[in-house]
Design a protein around this motif. Sequence first.
Motif, PDB file in Angstrom:
ATOM      1  N   ASP A  49       0.812  -1.033   0.089  1.00  0.00           N
ATOM      2  CA  ASP A  49      -0.126   0.033  -0.012  1.00  0.00           C
ATOM      3  C   ASP A  49       0.824   1.155   0.022  1.00  0.00           C
ATOM      4  O   ASP A  49       0.305   2.481  -0.264  1.00  0.00           O
ATOM      5  N   ARG A  52       3.145   3.380  -4.741  1.00  0.00           N
ATOM      6  CA  ARG A  52       2.026   3.935  -5.771  1.00  0.00           C
ATOM      7  C   ARG A  52       2.730   4.037  -7.187  1.00  0.00           C
ATOM      8  O   ARG A  52       2.089   4.081  -8.382  1.00  0.00           O
ATOM      9  N   LYS A 102       0.737  -1.515 -10.038  1.00  0.00           N
ATOM     10  CA  LYS A 102       1.435  -0.247 -10.014  1.00  0.00           C
ATOM     11  C   LYS A 102       1.737   0.160 -11.212  1.00  0.00           C
ATOM     12  O   LYS A 102       2.512  -0.649 -12.055  1.00  0.00           O
ATOM     13  N   SER A 206      -5.143   9.245  -7.493  1.00  0.00           N
ATOM     14  CA  SER A 206      -5.840   8.393  -6.727  1.00  0.00           C
ATOM     15  C   SER A 206      -5.124   7.156  -6.723  1.00  0.00           C
ATOM     16  O   SER A 206      -5.155   6.485  -7.796  1.00  0.00           O
ATOM     17  N   ASN A 208      -6.339   3.925  -6.286  1.00  0.00           N
ATOM     18  CA  ASN A 208      -7.274   2.982  -6.800  1.00  0.00           C
ATOM     19  C   ASN A 208      -7.559   3.676  -8.281  1.00  0.00           C
ATOM     20  O   ASN A 208      -7.659   2.539  -9.207  1.00  0.00           O
ATOM     21  N   ARG A 211      -4.575   2.404 -10.470  1.00  0.00           N
ATOM     22  CA  ARG A 211      -4.693   0.860 -10.679  1.00  0.00           C
ATOM     23  C   ARG A 211      -5.831   0.600 -11.648  1.00  0.00           C
ATOM     24  O   ARG A 211      -5.572  -0.415 -12.627  1.00  0.00           O
ATOM     25  N   GLU A 212      -7.060   1.010 -11.604  1.00  0.00           N
ATOM     26  CA  GLU A 212      -7.823   0.707 -12.483  1.00  0.00           C
ATOM     27  C   GLU A 212      -7.665   1.207 -13.739  1.00  0.00           C
ATOM     28  O   GLU A 212      -8.047   0.396 -14.792  1.00  0.00           O
ATOM     29  N   ILE A 240     -16.364   2.782  -9.817  1.00  0.00           N
ATOM     30  CA  ILE A 240     -15.298   3.635  -9.177  1.00  0.00           C
ATOM     31  C   ILE A 240     -15.935   4.831  -8.793  1.00  0.00           C
ATOM     32  O   ILE A 240     -15.586   5.693  -7.835  1.00  0.00           O
ATOM     33  N   SER A 243     -16.880   4.017  -5.213  1.00  0.00           N
ATOM     34  CA  SER A 243     -15.747   3.670  -4.315  1.00  0.00           C
ATOM     35  C   SER A 243     -15.453   4.864  -3.443  1.00  0.00           C
ATOM     36  O   SER A 243     -15.566   6.005  -3.695  1.00  0.00           O
ATOM     37  N   ASP A 244     -14.608   4.667  -2.404  1.00  0.00           N
ATOM     38  CA  ASP A 244     -14.282   5.521  -1.163  1.00  0.00           C
ATOM     39  C   ASP A 244     -13.669   6.665  -2.219  1.00  0.00           C
ATOM     40  O   ASP A 244     -13.701   7.726  -1.863  1.00  0.00           O
ATOM     41  N   GLU A 245     -12.557   6.279  -2.608  1.00  0.00           N
ATOM     42  CA  GLU A 245     -11.623   7.228  -3.503  1.00  0.00           C
ATOM     43  C   GLU A 245     -12.135   8.041  -4.326  1.00  0.00           C
ATOM     44  O   GLU A 245     -12.063   9.328  -4.493  1.00  0.00           O
ATOM     45  N   TRP A 261      -6.045  10.857  -0.079  1.00  0.00           N
ATOM     46  CA  TRP A 261      -4.640  10.063  -0.500  1.00  0.00           C
ATOM     47  C   TRP A 261      -3.705  11.168  -0.648  1.00  0.00           C
ATOM     48  O   TRP A 261      -2.441  10.804  -0.688  1.00  0.00           O
TER      49      TRP A 261
END
Length: 263
Positions: A49, A52, A102, A206, A208, A211-212, A240, A243-245, A261
């Motif tokens: 985590d 990045r 990543k 972000s 996430n 990554r996405e 997305i 999602s939280d982010e 973040w």
Amino acid sequence: MTMQYETLLVDIANHTATVTLNRPDVRNAFNETMIAEVRAAFESLGERDDVRAIVLAGSGKAFCAGADLNWMRKMAGYSDAENRADAMGLARMLAAVYRCPKPVIARVQGDAYAGGMGLVCTADIVVAADTVNFCLSEARLGLMPATIAPYVIRALGEQASRRYFVTAEAFDCATALRLGLVSEAVSAADLDATVQRIAQTLCANSPNAVRECKQLVQDVASKPIDDALIADTAERIARIRASDEGRDGVSSFLEKRTPRWRA
């Protein structure tokens, strides 16, 4: 933070991991140990985590010269089963870099030949010194660039791959830039600053979403734009957004504040 390997230097700072091929006396050529360690490093870093972005670099004058001569001598005596197992080791290493969740920046300070060029092609972003050369030299040795082909063809395109696979010609950084293999070509003096700038940009986004986005390109590239793809992409953006982010990113933009973040 530094992770210990025999053939690599791995350092983590400011959310960026730097993986340096560290066999400069043999132009960072692959052997069994390096192949296993590159795969292990990227699989490990992909799960962290605190990481990045990942920079893939080489020490010394060359980025990577491909296969180590002593390793090639050993391969000459392999049985069919041993050859297949050995080839799968290289293929799995390349896949580990390409599939790493990543984003990977290749910092190419010197020439990249054969499997070394394949390794460059697994990266998401390639920053190269404008003096470097690239070569798919396998055909000169009676071989073919089979395990690296999926990544090279994606990076170079089919037509350029048709040429350089069969001619085994070296080509310069300007050509690599024109073909799209290299993202940015800079002077050797500007290489580190350029890589750092791109890494900082990645780390500000972000985690996430980055990554996405990386997965999105791999999943969508070359697929037909049919109803299944349209539905898949709609589902991805809906997911997305929830999602939280995703929620925090949109809220922070509207509220003119820093997203969590980056806090």
